[in-house]
Scaffold this motif. Structure first.
Motif, PDB file in Angstrom:
ATOM      1  N   GLU A   1       0.836  -1.218   0.035  1.00  0.00           N
ATOM      2  CA  GLU A   1       0.033  -0.063  -0.058  1.00  0.00           C
ATOM      3  C   GLU A   1       0.693   1.043   0.121  1.00  0.00           C
ATOM      4  OE1 GLU A   1      -3.509   0.389  -0.041  1.00  0.00           O
ATOM      5  OE2 GLU A   1      -3.815  -1.906   0.076  1.00  0.00           O
ATOM      6  N   GLU A   2       1.812   1.336   1.009  1.00  0.00           N
ATOM      7  CA  GLU A   2       2.412   2.720   1.294  1.00  0.00           C
ATOM      8  C   GLU A   2       3.927   2.523   1.621  1.00  0.00           C
ATOM      9  OE1 GLU A   2       0.306   6.147   3.799  1.00  0.00           O
ATOM     10  OE2 GLU A   2       1.519   4.622   4.895  1.00  0.00           O
ATOM     11  N   ILE A   3       4.781   3.508   1.202  1.00  0.00           N
ATOM     12  CA  ILE A   3       6.133   3.474   1.907  1.00  0.00           C
ATOM     13  C   ILE A   3       6.165   4.911   2.140  1.00  0.00           C
ATOM     14  CG2 ILE A   3       8.564   3.376   1.634  1.00  0.00           C
ATOM     15  CD1 ILE A   3       7.866   1.213  -0.650  1.00  0.00           C
ATOM     16  N   LEU A   4       6.770   5.204   3.494  1.00  0.00           N
ATOM     17  CA  LEU A   4       7.120   6.612   3.911  1.00  0.00           C
ATOM     18  C   LEU A   4       8.640   6.624   4.693  1.00  0.00           C
ATOM     19  CD1 LEU A   4       3.944   7.319   6.283  1.00  0.00           C
ATOM     20  CD2 LEU A   4       4.303   8.333   3.748  1.00  0.00           C
ATOM     21  N   ILE A   5       9.284   7.487   4.036  1.00  0.00           N
ATOM     22  CA  ILE A   5      10.740   7.465   4.218  1.00  0.00           C
ATOM     23  C   ILE A   5      11.084   9.013   4.650  1.00  0.00           C
ATOM     24  CG2 ILE A   5      13.071   7.579   3.340  1.00  0.00           C
ATOM     25  CD1 ILE A   5      12.232   5.055   1.432  1.00  0.00           C
ATOM     26  N   GLU A   6      11.689   9.069   5.592  1.00  0.00           N
ATOM     27  CA  GLU A   6      12.547  10.563   6.188  1.00  0.00           C
ATOM     28  C   GLU A   6      13.775  10.046   6.337  1.00  0.00           C
ATOM     29  OE1 GLU A   6      10.726  12.503   9.398  1.00  0.00           O
ATOM     30  OE2 GLU A   6       8.672  11.974   8.904  1.00  0.00           O
ATOM     31  N   THR A   7      14.928  10.857   5.840  1.00  0.00           N
ATOM     32  CA  THR A   7      16.105  10.727   6.098  1.00  0.00           C
ATOM     33  C   THR A   7      17.099  12.010   6.063  1.00  0.00           C
ATOM     34  OG1 THR A   7      18.047   9.342   5.442  1.00  0.00           O
ATOM     35  CG2 THR A   7      16.451  10.340   3.674  1.00  0.00           C
ATOM     36  N   PHE A   8      18.068  12.137   6.927  1.00  0.00           N
ATOM     37  CA  PHE A   8      18.688  13.349   6.771  1.00  0.00           C
ATOM     38  C   PHE A   8      19.524  13.502   5.528  1.00  0.00           C
ATOM     39  CE2 PHE A   8      22.742  15.595   8.116  1.00  0.00           C
ATOM     40  CZ  PHE A   8      22.278  16.961   7.981  1.00  0.00           C
ATOM     41  N   ILE A   9      20.137  12.177   5.008  1.00  0.00           N
ATOM     42  CA  ILE A   9      20.990  12.250   3.806  1.00  0.00           C
ATOM     43  C   ILE A   9      20.624  11.154   2.737  1.00  0.00           C
ATOM     44  CG2 ILE A   9      23.586  11.626   3.076  1.00  0.00           C
ATOM     45  CD1 ILE A   9      24.357  12.587   5.558  1.00  0.00           C
ATOM     46  N   LEU A  10      20.620  11.611   1.670  1.00  0.00           N
ATOM     47  CA  LEU A  10      20.331  10.538   0.460  1.00  0.00           C
ATOM     48  C   LEU A  10      21.248  11.108  -0.330  1.00  0.00           C
ATOM     49  CD1 LEU A  10      18.684   8.593  -1.137  1.00  0.00           C
ATOM     50  CD2 LEU A  10      17.134  10.041  -1.738  1.00  0.00           C
ATOM     51  N   PHE A  11      22.334  10.082  -0.592  1.00  0.00           N
ATOM     52  CA  PHE A  11      23.162  10.302  -1.597  1.00  0.00           C
ATOM     53  C   PHE A  11      23.030   9.652  -3.069  1.00  0.00           C
ATOM     54  CE2 PHE A  11      26.829  11.825   1.573  1.00  0.00           C
ATOM     55  CZ  PHE A  11      26.063  13.228   1.574  1.00  0.00           C
ATOM     56  N   GLU A  12      23.625  10.127  -4.196  1.00  0.00           N
ATOM     57  CA  GLU A  12      23.621   9.351  -5.288  1.00  0.00           C
ATOM     58  C   GLU A  12      24.755   8.378  -5.540  1.00  0.00           C
ATOM     59  OE1 GLU A  12      22.640  12.069  -8.502  1.00  0.00           O
ATOM     60  OE2 GLU A  12      21.315  13.465  -7.402  1.00  0.00           O
ATOM     61  N   ASP A  13      25.164   7.454  -4.418  1.00  0.00           N
ATOM     62  CA  ASP A  13      25.825   6.573  -4.696  1.00  0.00           C
ATOM     63  C   ASP A  13      25.234   5.389  -4.827  1.00  0.00           C
ATOM     64  OD1 ASP A  13      24.981   6.190  -2.190  1.00  0.00           O
ATOM     65  OD2 ASP A  13      26.845   7.160  -1.131  1.00  0.00           O
ATOM     66  N   LYS A  14      26.095   4.116  -4.780  1.00  0.00           N
ATOM     67  CA  LYS A  14      25.606   3.006  -4.722  1.00  0.00           C
ATOM     68  C   LYS A  14      24.362   2.582  -3.951  1.00  0.00           C
ATOM     69  CE  LYS A  14      29.030   0.307  -2.023  1.00  0.00           C
ATOM     70  NZ  LYS A  14      29.966  -0.739  -1.995  1.00  0.00           N
TER      71      LYS A  14
ATOM     72  N   GLY B   1      16.717   4.830  13.586  1.00  0.00           N
ATOM     73  CA  GLY B   1      18.044   4.769  13.993  1.00  0.00           C
ATOM     74  C   GLY B   1      18.830   5.998  13.584  1.00  0.00           C
ATOM     75  N   GLY B   2      20.136   5.740  13.059  1.00  0.00           N
ATOM     76  CA  GLY B   2      21.110   6.888  12.904  1.00  0.00           C
ATOM     77  C   GLY B   2      21.740   6.757  11.645  1.00  0.00           C
ATOM     78  N   ILE B   3      21.191   5.513  10.886  1.00  0.00           N
ATOM     79  CA  ILE B   3      21.729   5.190   9.594  1.00  0.00           C
ATOM     80  C   ILE B   3      21.133   5.905   8.447  1.00  0.00           C
ATOM     81  CG2 ILE B   3      22.185   3.421   7.956  1.00  0.00           C
ATOM     82  CD1 ILE B   3      22.145   1.436  10.305  1.00  0.00           C
ATOM     83  N   ASN B   4      21.992   6.803   7.528  1.00  0.00           N
ATOM     84  CA  ASN B   4      21.489   7.600   6.431  1.00  0.00           C
ATOM     85  C   ASN B   4      21.654   6.459   5.179  1.00  0.00           C
ATOM     86  OD1 ASN B   4      21.186  10.398   7.301  1.00  0.00           O
ATOM     87  ND2 ASN B   4      23.287   9.925   7.889  1.00  0.00           N
ATOM     88  N   PHE B   5      20.970   6.950   4.225  1.00  0.00           N
ATOM     89  CA  PHE B   5      21.113   6.292   2.859  1.00  0.00           C
ATOM     90  C   PHE B   5      22.276   6.968   2.094  1.00  0.00           C
ATOM     91  CE2 PHE B   5      16.588   5.608   3.986  1.00  0.00           C
ATOM     92  CZ  PHE B   5      16.682   4.108   3.880  1.00  0.00           C
ATOM     93  N   SER B   6      23.478   6.370   2.426  1.00  0.00           N
ATOM     94  CA  SER B   6      24.752   6.737   1.945  1.00  0.00           C
ATOM     95  C   SER B   6      25.786   5.598   2.093  1.00  0.00           C
ATOM     96  CB  SER B   6      25.071   7.937   2.285  1.00  0.00           C
ATOM     97  OG  SER B   6      25.332   7.998   3.781  1.00  0.00           O
ATOM     98  N   ALA B   7      26.691   5.472   1.183  1.00  0.00           N
ATOM     99  CA  ALA B   7      27.683   4.365   1.125  1.00  0.00           C
ATOM    100  C   ALA B   7      28.431   4.402   2.113  1.00  0.00           C
ATOM    101  CB  ALA B   7      28.509   4.384  -0.281  1.00  0.00           C
ATOM    102  N   ASP B   8      28.720   5.484   2.730  1.00  0.00           N
ATOM    103  CA  ASP B   8      29.710   5.475   4.232  1.00  0.00           C
ATOM    104  C   ASP B   8      29.139   4.901   5.343  1.00  0.00           C
ATOM    105  OD1 ASP B   8      27.734   7.429   4.567  1.00  0.00           O
ATOM    106  OD2 ASP B   8      28.953   8.988   4.909  1.00  0.00           O
ATOM    107  N   HIS B   9      28.043   4.248   5.115  1.00  0.00           N
ATOM    108  CA  HIS B   9      27.740   3.317   6.233  1.00  0.00           C
ATOM    109  C   HIS B   9      27.878   1.704   5.834  1.00  0.00           C
ATOM    110  CE1 HIS B   9      25.362   6.095   9.000  1.00  0.00           C
ATOM    111  NE2 HIS B   9      25.177   6.736   7.777  1.00  0.00           N
TER     112      HIS B   9
END
Length: 416
Positions: free
Chosen positions: A33-46, A127-135
């Motif tokens: 039905e639905e996906i809701l996402i909030e994030t501080f960082i979204l990078f254009e990496d892998k 949590g504290g994990i952003n959507f970026s490759a440095d995680h």
């Protein structure tokens, strides 16, 4: 918006991107039905590309998707990245975007620092994990050490309510960060018991919940009788928190702090070290994590209380940013978190000896004095900082003949 303790939750601790990203992608693949996402960082990496691919596939199945990113942390999203999603009806919102001044981002304060994923109102991640490759560990020496929690059960109702209110401000009766949700928000959210953990969703905003996260930390520290273990990336807490940590050690609680030894921002380490003498002279153990940058925001007290979230123990998180934590009362989760943190302590941390801190204290003492008075009064000073009303804007991609060739940012417009 009020939140309550909820019984019957199933919680899974996730460490770093290697555990977090596959779980999120699996939930997205199962979305109906639905996906809701909030994030501080979204990078254009892998990592960003993989998330985009998973969301596109979900959108093609007819799933409604809203993504909210911060205008400071995700300021460089390009039309080439955004267009494949917006063309399918995925709504991408940016919190408080600002034009650069002399090439610098200027929207430093009151940032959307939360990291939330909610799928079908049934499963959530915090949590504290952003959507970026440095995680991810293969990022190299700069890869971050961090934590998140996957949640199923009644407390997801509260997380879903806040995430939906973020992207539906026009249907609330108050400002969006503290608003009431449209009536059908939980129409398909059952809140069915999935486990045995008791949990409370806690937020910090600039409206009704200015001190909620700090107050829960304070209460847990005051109640601690045996052990207190805090792992926090940017440790420069308010004066009340410092005092209660010291008081806990004085009454015989074993207090251990895991702080940055290899920081991504050196000023964070410098600031924290100004506080070491004040804490260590009363028995607080300070360990610096030295394998890679620490980015976690977790803590536990005694054998039941624990928390995982986005909030650092610093002035930005405690007085300005929009944050969220999950506060948990569960023996099993507490034990699991303790095992993970103890593993860090045993293999990747160095304990700071008091003798080392005493040496050279003569020149640090004036700075420490300034730090304490800064922390004592910062909450009042924060209220004097620019109190603009941050706006949520919807990203639209300019029409270009070859969008892949442009590096300009998507054109944002205010939400209707």
């Amino acid at each position: 918006m009020n939140f309550h303790w909820r019984d019957g939750n199933k919680l899974d601790l996730l460490e770093n991107g290697e555990e977090f990203f596959p779980r999120v992608h699996d939930a997205i693949r199962q979305a109906r039905e639905e996906i809701l996402i909030e994030t501080f960082i979204l990078f254009e990496d892998k990592v960003g590309q993989a998330l985009r691919d998973a969301l596109i596939e979900a959108a093609q199945r007819g799933v409604r998707i809203d993504i909210t990113v911060d205008g400071y942390g995700s300021a460089d999203l390009t039309p080439a990245f955004v267009a494949p999603m917006t063309d399918l009806g995925i709504r991408i919102h940016m919190f408080d975007p600002r034009k650069r001044m002399f090439g610098r981002r200027i929207n430093l304060f009151r940032r959307l620092h939360r990291k939330i994923v909610v799928v079908d109102g049934e499963v959530a991640f915090i949590g504290g994990i952003n959507f970026s490759a440095d995680h991810l560990g293969d990022f190299g020496p700069g890869a971050k050490q961090d934590y998140a929690v996957q949640i199923e059960g009644p407390v997801v109702v509260d997380i879903h309510r806040l995430a939906l209110a973020t992207v539906a401000p026009q249907q609330t009766t108050r400002r969006w960060w503290g608003g009431r949700v449209r009536p059908h928000a939980d129409a398909y959210v059952s809140g069915t018991s999935r486990g045995e953990a008791r949990a409370l969703f806690v937020v910090r905003d600039n409206d009704e919940h200015r001190n909620d996260i700090e107050e829960h930390y304070l209460q847990a520290i005051r109640d601690a009788r045996s052990r207190l273990l805090i792992a926090n990336a940017y440790f420069f807490p308010g004066y009340r928190v410092l005092r209660e940590i010291r008081n806990a050690a004085r009454r015989g609680v074993r207090v251990r702090l895991i702080l940055q030894g290899q920081p991504d921002m050196p000023i964070a380490k410098f600031g924290a070290r100004m506080l070491y003498n004040y804490l260590m002279r009363d028995g607080v153990e300070i360990h610096e994590y030295c394998r890679r940058p620490l980015h976690g925001k977790v803590a536990l007290a005694d054998y039941e209380w624990s928390t995982v979230g986005s909030s650092n123990l610093d002035p930005l998180s405690l007085s300005l940013n929009l944050e969220c934590n999950l506060v948990i009362r569960d023996h099993t989760f507490n034990r699991h978190l303790h095992e993970r943190l103890d593993e860090l302590l045993q293999h990747d941390c160095r304990r700071i000896p008091l003798e080392r801190i005493i040496r050279g204290y003569w020149w640090r003492a004036p700075l420490a004095f300034i730090c304490f008075h800064f922390l004592r009064h910062f909450p009042q000073w924060a209220g004097m900082l620019p109190a603009h009303s941050p706006k949520l804007t919807l990203l639209e991609t300019p029409k270009v003949d070859h969008p892949a060739e442009t590096g300009s940012s998507p054109f944002p417009r205010e939400n209707p």
